[in-house]
Design an enzyme around this catalytic site. Sequence first.
Site, short mmCIF file in Angstrom:
data_model
loop_
_atom_site.label_atom_id
_atom_site.label_comp_id
_atom_site.label_asym_id
_atom_site.label_seq_id
_atom_site.Cartn_x
_atom_site.Cartn_y
_atom_site.Cartn_z
N ASP A 1 22.32 12.73 39.81
CA ASP A 1 23.58 12.43 39.11
C ASP A 1 24.82 12.85 39.90
OD1 ASP A 1 21.82 11.80 37.14
OD2 ASP A 1 22.79 12.98 35.58
N HIS B 1 21.11 16.78 41.07
CA HIS B 1 22.47 16.38 41.44
C HIS B 1 22.61 16.34 42.96
CE1 HIS B 1 22.70 18.06 37.38
NE2 HIS B 1 23.64 17.17 37.18
ZN ZN Z 1 26.58 14.49 35.36
#
Ligand code: ZN
Length: 488
Positions: A295, A439
């Site tokens: 993400d 991430h």
């Molecule tokens: Zn996020």
Amino acid sequence: MSKGKKKKRTLFRVLLISCCAFMIVLTFSVVRYVDRIAENRMGTKVRRVDAVVLDEEERAELVQGQDKPTPTVLPTKPPTPTPLPPPEVDFTEEYAHSGEFTEVCAYGKGVPYGMRYPSYEEEEGGAEIRKAAEGFLTQQLDKFGDVSGKECSLIIDYEDGAFGQLASVLFRAVREIDGETESESKLWIYNKKNKTIVDSSALFGKKAYEYAAGLVKQKEGKTPEVPEGEELFSSYLLTADGVKFFYEADAEERFVSVPYPAIHTYMAVTVGGTVVKETIRELDPEKPMIALTFDDGPHYQNTPRLLEILKENDVRATFFLLGSRLSWNGSAEAVELLVASGNEIASHTQNHEMLATLSREKLQKEISEARDKIFEMTGDYPTFLRAPYGNYNDTVKKYTQAPIILWNLDSEDWKSKDKDTIVAHVLEEAGNGKIVLMHDIHTFTVDAAEELIPKLKERGYQIVTVRELFYYKGVDPENGKVYHSSYN
Ligand code: ZN
């Protein structure tokens, strides 16, 4: 009415009006108070579970302006109705010759006919469209049979459209024999990129037709009666704005236009004309699968590095891109590598807001801006949507127009910020069908991925995209539905 009663009534009215006025003032005060509390909460107390957290190094870069977000001036658009309109992209440029046609008036098998079909440049399928038109003409002439002594005619006309590298032509024939008419249509779709004729019957699944049928119902007030064994839609056409589905109502041909983002996940062909099935690799359905998802990117350094790691290990992942970050320096290059890599591109909204707290207009803007930006940069719509913080409600589900993909294994990279902890945690929790949240904006996460991926492979996992996971696990993702894994 006695004087006393009248007086009482007047008094009662005065009291009632005062009460109402008091209630109105009170309501306003409460609303303002709640708003202020909400503002404070949103500003300071939201736990930013997977927010864009910059480490020291990144912050320093920001100051230097190396990775500085370019401020984007967003056009003010009126609130978008449902379904969302297609992005304003002019695809007709791809087919410069759309609009020019060839006309033939002649006799064939004793039947006078008039035919029109579009003229394309040779490199854009000129010979193919001629062949298709002639084939359709022959087929139609054959249907007349013996015409001696009969008055007959044949008219073949067309409607065409183009979408990306796909040209679509709908031929319509009207046969007339002694005053009786019969009509028939034929759809021809050509992919000029790989110079092949596309199987038009395989482009849409049941869900796409169901969606279009819903629009017909909205338009007509009810779904038109369809003779048993026949489909509601006689045909369709791909245009720059969306798919035109044709149906018959009150003995005339009508259509509904469905924008691509609304049915994109139900289409077997992506915008670029690439067959989606090709992006699903051949894998062993019996062996365990796990989907790594990243993400908040792209990151100008960490994303390309991660792509290299994925490539070296011959695995794929899903990237939930943040719309606002796509304008940052270095993002365009990272996205280019991402597209070329074959990894899956999905949306993480425009500004990483808590979607459930937004007004409908703001919510739609968060979704459509990121979607359009991703389309602009990749030539394809994002497959899925990940709601920031996993925050959603019924309104979010209604307006996303994409399956909402969350996770059931949080790597907690945002929390530990430590490579070894991330690797150990994911290995411990790994399971068949799980979706892992990570991430790729963090160096420590990419470090962790470098170590984690070979270890997962050693344990027999096939590391896949979310689309692949769903494909092999028999999950048919639905717009507005929330998924945490392949099994819940
Ligand atoms: Zn996020």
